[in-house]
Design an enzyme around this catalytic site. Structure first.
Site, PDB file in Angstrom:
ATOM      1  N   TRP A 233       0.825  -1.219   0.000  1.00 38.05           N
ATOM      2  CA  TRP A 233       0.000   0.000   0.000  1.00 38.05           C
ATOM      3  C   TRP A 233       0.856   1.265   0.000  1.00 38.05           C
ATOM      4  O   TRP A 233       0.336   2.360  -0.171  1.00 38.05           O
ATOM      5  CB  TRP A 233      -0.916   0.013   1.226  1.00 38.05           C
ATOM      6  CG  TRP A 233      -2.107  -0.892   1.115  1.00 38.05           C
ATOM      7  CD1 TRP A 233      -2.307  -1.882   0.192  1.00 38.05           C
ATOM      8  CD2 TRP A 233      -3.276  -0.897   1.955  1.00 38.05           C
ATOM      9  NE1 TRP A 233      -3.522  -2.496   0.412  1.00 38.05           N
ATOM     10  CE2 TRP A 233      -4.136  -1.908   1.489  1.00 38.05           C
ATOM     11  CE3 TRP A 233      -3.666  -0.145   3.067  1.00 38.05           C
ATOM     12  CZ2 TRP A 233      -5.368  -2.187   2.085  1.00 38.05           C
ATOM     13  CZ3 TRP A 233      -4.894  -0.423   3.655  1.00 38.05           C
ATOM     14  CH2 TRP A 233      -5.733  -1.435   3.164  1.00 38.05           C
TER      15      TRP A 233
ATOM     16  N   GLU B  58      12.055   2.487  -3.681  1.00 43.38           N
ATOM     17  CA  GLU B  58      11.697   3.802  -3.115  1.00 43.38           C
ATOM     18  C   GLU B  58      12.456   4.064  -1.823  1.00 43.38           C
ATOM     19  O   GLU B  58      12.699   5.217  -1.466  1.00 43.38           O
ATOM     20  CB  GLU B  58      10.171   3.876  -2.911  1.00 43.38           C
ATOM     21  CG  GLU B  58       9.460   4.038  -4.252  1.00 43.38           C
ATOM     22  CD  GLU B  58       8.040   3.492  -4.294  1.00 43.38           C
ATOM     23  OE1 GLU B  58       7.465   3.209  -3.225  1.00 43.38           O
ATOM     24  OE2 GLU B  58       7.524   3.340  -5.420  1.00 43.38           O
TER      25      GLU B  58
ATOM     26  N   GLU C  15      11.678  -6.113  -9.254  1.00 44.41           N
ATOM     27  CA  GLU C  15      10.935  -4.905  -9.626  1.00 44.41           C
ATOM     28  C   GLU C  15      11.855  -3.973 -10.404  1.00 44.41           C
ATOM     29  O   GLU C  15      12.654  -3.231  -9.805  1.00 44.41           O
ATOM     30  CB  GLU C  15      10.464  -4.176  -8.364  1.00 44.41           C
ATOM     31  CG  GLU C  15       9.520  -4.970  -7.504  1.00 44.41           C
ATOM     32  CD  GLU C  15       8.595  -4.057  -6.703  1.00 44.41           C
ATOM     33  OE1 GLU C  15       7.406  -4.337  -6.676  1.00 44.41           O
ATOM     34  OE2 GLU C  15       9.070  -3.054  -6.137  1.00 44.41           O
TER      35      GLU C  15
ATOM     36  N   GLY D  81       1.626  -2.673  -6.332  1.00 43.57           N
ATOM     37  CA  GLY D  81       1.523  -1.389  -5.643  1.00 43.57           C
ATOM     38  C   GLY D  81       0.133  -0.793  -5.824  1.00 43.57           C
ATOM     39  O   GLY D  81      -0.833  -1.185  -5.168  1.00 43.57           O
ATOM     40  N   GLY D  82       0.017   0.156  -6.746  1.00 41.95           N
ATOM     41  CA  GLY D  82      -1.214   0.913  -6.934  1.00 41.95           C
ATOM     42  C   GLY D  82      -2.474   0.054  -7.057  1.00 41.95           C
ATOM     43  O   GLY D  82      -3.515   0.375  -6.474  1.00 41.95           O
TER      44      GLY D  82
HETATM   45  O1  LIG Z   1       5.832  -2.586  -4.363  1.00 39.35           O
HETATM   46  C1  LIG Z   1       5.229  -2.468  -5.426  1.00 39.35           C
HETATM   47  C2  LIG Z   1       5.854  -1.931  -6.599  1.00 39.35           C
HETATM   48  O2  LIG Z   1       6.585  -0.787  -6.323  1.00 39.35           O
HETATM   49  C3  LIG Z   1       4.965  -1.818  -7.793  1.00 39.35           C
HETATM   50  O3  LIG Z   1       4.169  -0.671  -7.758  1.00 39.35           O
HETATM   51  P1  LIG Z   1       3.080  -0.470  -8.910  1.00 39.35           P
HETATM   52  O4  LIG Z   1       2.290  -1.759  -8.975  1.00 39.35           O
HETATM   53  O5  LIG Z   1       2.249   0.687  -8.450  1.00 39.35           O
HETATM   54  O6  LIG Z   1       3.831  -0.219 -10.163  1.00 39.35           O
END
Ligand SMILES: O=C[C@H](O)COP(=O)(O)O
Length: 245
Positions: free
Chosen positions: A9, A94, A162, A228-229
């Site tokens: 999240w 990140e 990723e 993620g999103g």
């Molecule tokens: O932890 C998840 C990843 O950073 C992927 O994020 P995303 O699905 O928003 O591209």
């Protein structure tokens, strides 16, 4: 291998977002894959309560390497385990970028996660520039070598590939590119962890959506996804989960 779908999240979610956990429980009751939701620290306690008696596990997005002490603002792996978290995401790009975390720090955190009985989801991935230079596998290999603890097992380690350039951008590597890196990670895990390396789950992360999930999950060395999103809305996340069944 049984698939694992994890939702990150990130810095999203208020107390009212518990409704998404409740909805997810209802939508995924018959899922045959493992499901993890990683809300921000502030919601972990509540999420654990909400997820009780369901097939959802709750995880965190980071932990400190030390068990306790003078580390203002930090949370230890033991604290997370103490409130019922079972997983922790480590080394997300990140955090590598905005918090300056390097492989050594991530290794120390993974050791801490294992000490506390958590499953460490260790993230690796190349930048756009590194891919364009043809160095994706070399970069990922270096991150794996430096951040996976000796003696890790398939019971306490998950790897998430990723590509940095695919996170939150809508850009996704080709299936061939994903499979190439996952196959290389599988080989490295076998070399590092022996036969058990074969059973460590390798997730793909980066712009996973309902529309591309099935094709990605069909790739040979893809054992699930770190989302993620698209994990923020229960209905969307459940759609991705159903592609993994
Ligand atoms: O932890 C998840 C990843 O950073 C992927 O994020 P995303 O699905 O928003 O591209």
């Amino acid at each position: 291998m049984r698939k694992l779908i994890a939702g990150n999240w990130k810095m999203n979610g208020l107390v009212s977002s518990q409704a998404e956990i409740e909805a997810l429980k209802g939508l995924t009751g018959s899922a045959t894959c493992d499901i993890v939701v990683c809300p921000p620290f502030t919601l972990i306690d509540r999420a654990v309560e909400r997820a009780r008696d369901s097939n959802l596990a709750i995880g965190a997005q980071d932990c400190h390497a030390r068990q306790s002490g003078a580390h203002t603002g930090d949370v230890s792996a033991e604290m997370l385990a103490n409130i019922g978290a079972r997983y922790v995401i480590l080394g997300h790009s990140e955090r590598r970028v905005s918090h300056g975390e390097d492989d050594g720090i991530i290794l120390a955190k993974a050791v801490a996660a294992h000490r506390a009985g958590l499953v460490a989801i260790v993230c690796v991935g190349e930048t756009r520039h590194e891919r364009d230079e043809g160095r994706a596998i070399e970069v990922v290999g270096g991150q794996l070598r430096e951040s996976v603890p000796e003696g890790a097992t398939s019971a306490n380690l998950v790897i998430a590939y990723e590509p940095v350039w695919a996170i939150g951008t809508g850009l996704v590597p080709t299936n061939e590119q994903i499979e190439e890196v996952h196959a290389a990670i599988r080989q490295m895990l076998k070399e590092r962890l022996g036969n058990d390396g074969q059973s460590v789950k390798i997730l793909y992360g980066g712009s996973v959506k309902v529309s591309n999930a099935e094709a990605i999950f069909g790739l040979r060395n893809v054992d699930g996804a770190l989302v993620g999103g698209a994990s923020l809305k229960a209905s969307e996340f459940a759609g991705i989960i159903s592609a993994a069944i």
